[in-house]
Design a protein around this motif. Sequence first.
Motif, PDB file in Angstrom:
ATOM      1  N   LEU A   1     -44.784   7.730  24.336  1.00 44.73           N
ATOM      2  CA  LEU A   1     -45.937   8.215  25.101  1.00 44.73           C
ATOM      3  C   LEU A   1     -47.061   8.715  24.198  1.00 44.73           C
ATOM      4  N   ARG A   2     -47.036   8.336  22.942  1.00 44.36           N
ATOM      5  CA  ARG A   2     -48.067   8.835  22.029  1.00 44.36           C
ATOM      6  C   ARG A   2     -49.462   8.325  22.386  1.00 44.36           C
ATOM      7  N   MET A   3     -49.539   7.188  23.073  1.00 41.23           N
ATOM      8  CA  MET A   3     -50.845   6.677  23.485  1.00 41.23           C
ATOM      9  C   MET A   3     -51.420   7.449  24.664  1.00 41.23           C
ATOM     10  N   ASP A   4     -50.618   8.317  25.303  1.00 40.81           N
ATOM     11  CA  ASP A   4     -51.100   9.121  26.425  1.00 40.81           C
ATOM     12  C   ASP A   4     -51.511  10.530  26.005  1.00 40.81           C
ATOM     13  N   VAL A   5     -51.354  10.863  24.736  1.00 41.15           N
ATOM     14  CA  VAL A   5     -51.720  12.196  24.260  1.00 41.15           C
ATOM     15  C   VAL A   5     -53.235  12.270  24.117  1.00 41.15           C
ATOM     16  N   ALA A   6     -53.851  13.205  24.822  1.00 41.44           N
ATOM     17  CA  ALA A   6     -55.299  13.383  24.734  1.00 41.44           C
ATOM     18  C   ALA A   6     -55.657  14.101  23.439  1.00 41.44           C
ATOM     19  N   VAL A   7     -56.649  13.576  22.750  1.00 42.97           N
ATOM     20  CA  VAL A   7     -57.092  14.158  21.477  1.00 42.97           C
ATOM     21  C   VAL A   7     -58.580  14.463  21.574  1.00 42.97           C
ATOM     22  N   ALA A   8     -58.989  15.459  20.824  1.00 45.71           N
ATOM     23  CA  ALA A   8     -60.398  15.840  20.823  1.00 45.71           C
ATOM     24  C   ALA A   8     -61.202  14.831  20.011  1.00 45.71           C
ATOM     25  N   ALA A   9     -62.313  14.392  20.577  1.00 43.03           N
ATOM     26  CA  ALA A   9     -63.179  13.433  19.889  1.00 43.03           C
ATOM     27  C   ALA A   9     -63.964  14.150  18.796  1.00 43.03           C
ATOM     28  N   GLU A  10     -63.875  13.631  17.577  1.00 43.63           N
ATOM     29  CA  GLU A  10     -64.584  14.226  16.451  1.00 43.63           C
ATOM     30  C   GLU A  10     -65.906  13.505  16.236  1.00 43.63           C
ATOM     31  N   GLU A  11     -66.872  14.252  15.782  1.00 41.87           N
ATOM     32  CA  GLU A  11     -68.190  13.677  15.544  1.00 41.87           C
ATOM     33  C   GLU A  11     -68.144  12.736  14.341  1.00 41.87           C
ATOM     34  N   GLY A  12     -68.683  11.546  14.534  1.00 37.60           N
ATOM     35  CA  GLY A  12     -68.729  10.577  13.457  1.00 37.60           C
ATOM     36  C   GLY A  12     -67.448   9.791  13.269  1.00 37.60           C
ATOM     37  N   VAL A  13     -66.423  10.109  14.050  1.00 39.32           N
ATOM     38  CA  VAL A  13     -65.144   9.401  13.941  1.00 39.32           C
ATOM     39  C   VAL A  13     -64.914   8.643  15.234  1.00 39.32           C
ATOM     40  N   LYS A  14     -64.644   7.352  15.124  1.00 36.33           N
ATOM     41  CA  LYS A  14     -64.419   6.525  16.301  1.00 36.33           C
ATOM     42  C   LYS A  14     -62.991   6.694  16.800  1.00 36.33           C
ATOM     43  N   THR A  15     -62.881   7.022  18.059  1.00 31.27           N
ATOM     44  CA  THR A  15     -61.567   7.201  18.657  1.00 31.27           C
ATOM     45  C   THR A  15     -60.930   5.842  18.930  1.00 31.27           C
ATOM     46  N   PRO A  16     -59.652   5.657  18.600  1.00 33.37           N
ATOM     47  CA  PRO A  16     -58.993   4.365  18.871  1.00 33.37           C
ATOM     48  C   PRO A  16     -59.062   3.993  20.348  1.00 33.37           C
ATOM     49  N   LYS A  17     -59.125   2.710  20.611  1.00 36.17           N
ATOM     50  CA  LYS A  17     -59.241   2.223  21.980  1.00 36.17           C
ATOM     51  C   LYS A  17     -57.989   2.566  22.774  1.00 36.17           C
ATOM     52  N   GLY A  18     -58.203   3.073  23.985  1.00 37.98           N
ATOM     53  CA  GLY A  18     -57.096   3.415  24.865  1.00 37.98           C
ATOM     54  C   GLY A  18     -56.586   4.824  24.726  1.00 37.98           C
ATOM     55  N   VAL A  19     -57.060   5.584  23.729  1.00 40.09           N
ATOM     56  CA  VAL A  19     -56.606   6.961  23.530  1.00 40.09           C
ATOM     57  C   VAL A  19     -57.500   7.898  24.345  1.00 40.09           C
ATOM     58  N   PRO A  20     -56.935   8.707  25.252  1.00 37.66           N
ATOM     59  CA  PRO A  20     -57.773   9.616  26.058  1.00 37.66           C
ATOM     60  C   PRO A  20     -58.341  10.745  25.222  1.00 37.66           C
ATOM     61  N   THR A  21     -59.518  11.183  25.580  1.00 36.45           N
ATOM     62  CA  THR A  21     -60.183  12.287  24.875  1.00 36.45           C
ATOM     63  C   THR A  21     -60.401  13.498  25.782  1.00 36.45           C
ATOM     64  N   GLU A  22     -59.935  13.433  27.019  1.00 41.69           N
ATOM     65  CA  GLU A  22     -60.069  14.555  27.943  1.00 41.69           C
ATOM     66  C   GLU A  22     -58.709  14.904  28.529  1.00 41.69           C
ATOM     67  N   ASP A  23     -58.579  16.151  28.955  1.00 43.92           N
ATOM     68  CA  ASP A  23     -57.332  16.623  29.541  1.00 43.92           C
ATOM     69  C   ASP A  23     -57.083  15.961  30.896  1.00 43.92           C
ATOM     70  N   TYR A  24     -55.825  16.007  31.318  1.00 41.22           N
ATOM     71  CA  TYR A  24     -55.451  15.480  32.636  1.00 41.22           C
ATOM     72  C   TYR A  24     -55.605  16.589  33.680  1.00 41.22           C
ATOM     73  N   LEU A  25     -56.178  16.226  34.811  1.00 39.67           N
ATOM     74  CA  LEU A  25     -56.405  17.185  35.896  1.00 39.67           C
ATOM     75  C   LEU A  25     -55.515  16.826  37.076  1.00 39.67           C
TER      76      LEU A  25
END
Length: 361
Positions: free
Chosen positions: A48-72
């Motif tokens: 489930l590592r692809m479902d872990v939401a990570v904070a988007a860093e400035e200047g760094v491209k987030t890998p495709k499919g990785v969430p950047t916001e929390d689940y509500l």
Amino acid sequence: MHSQGPRNILLALAALAGAVYAEDKSSTTTSTATACVATSTSGAFYDLRMDVAVAAEEGVKTPKGVPTEDYLARGYDYGSNFTLNICGPVVKKVEDVIGVDKSSWKNVSAYYTSKGKVYSLGLQSGTLQPRGRKLVLQYKDGSPCGDSKNKDKRAGAVHDGASYRYFDDEEEEDTWPTARESKDSDQKPEKDKEKEKEDKKKDKTTRRKSATISFLCDRDPDTPTAASFVGTDPDECAYFFEVRSQHACAGAEPHKPGSVGPGSVFAIILLIAILVYVVGGVFYQRTVAHARGWKQLPNYSLWSGIWNFITDFLVILTSSCARFLPSRRGYRHLSISPNGRNRSRDDENRLIDQLDEEWDD
């Protein structure tokens, strides 16, 4: 003096087998468990590592499919909505969490807000627990649990002077001491009584909120991962959620670097089979057939014929390829006279005539 060839081959095979065994033994050592990854007893693999939401860093491209916001998750009749992350702390920073140390605010993985106050449902955890066909993740050590609302409402309907303060479907709490306990309590000093009261208060506050997340397999690749609130217990200590994700579907475990794969297992089995064949054949040829030298090898004539065939094939191949090589330039023949070519032809004709005359005789 016998040839040392077979003995050297056996020693080399034994050394190679020892090296393979040592590599196999070192590679099968226990490694640390990977967070958000689990393997069930039946061999089902979950990642489930692809479902872990990570904070988007400035200047760094987030890998495709990785969430950047929390689940509500909407609370509906509960009165509050929930924010959570999977196998990691929430992306949105939280502060002033009720009953949680300031140093642990950054590790809160699920929380909700009620009347302006933030309540934690547990700290970060990456330990997945496969239970049959279910995959479960649990967060613990959240905010302290409050008193049950249902018990407060039902107990409030009985006046303080009632002789019996419990309902038929409730078990009576041990609030009324027995005669022996009351006698012992009277004999205890006041300090011990106060200490017992403080311990009881601490015991009540040690119960903390927790969140249990059950993952469901959703094989639709176009459906994003979503969380939903299921319910809570009457004491509002344990909260239950469901998460639908395509990564929650069981799959085959990939090959780990440093571990023994199918190819290595096949090579080890093949090496052991060859070793048994050679050692057993040498033992038989030496003890039963009384063979010596290279003839001790099993099926020596067969392997010798194969070797001769390979060498003959290489000779034919190299000689065939030599024809396509450019001819070597240089002095071929030096004629003494300018009519040297004609003389050589005359000599050839004279030799042919001589052979014909001898054949006729």
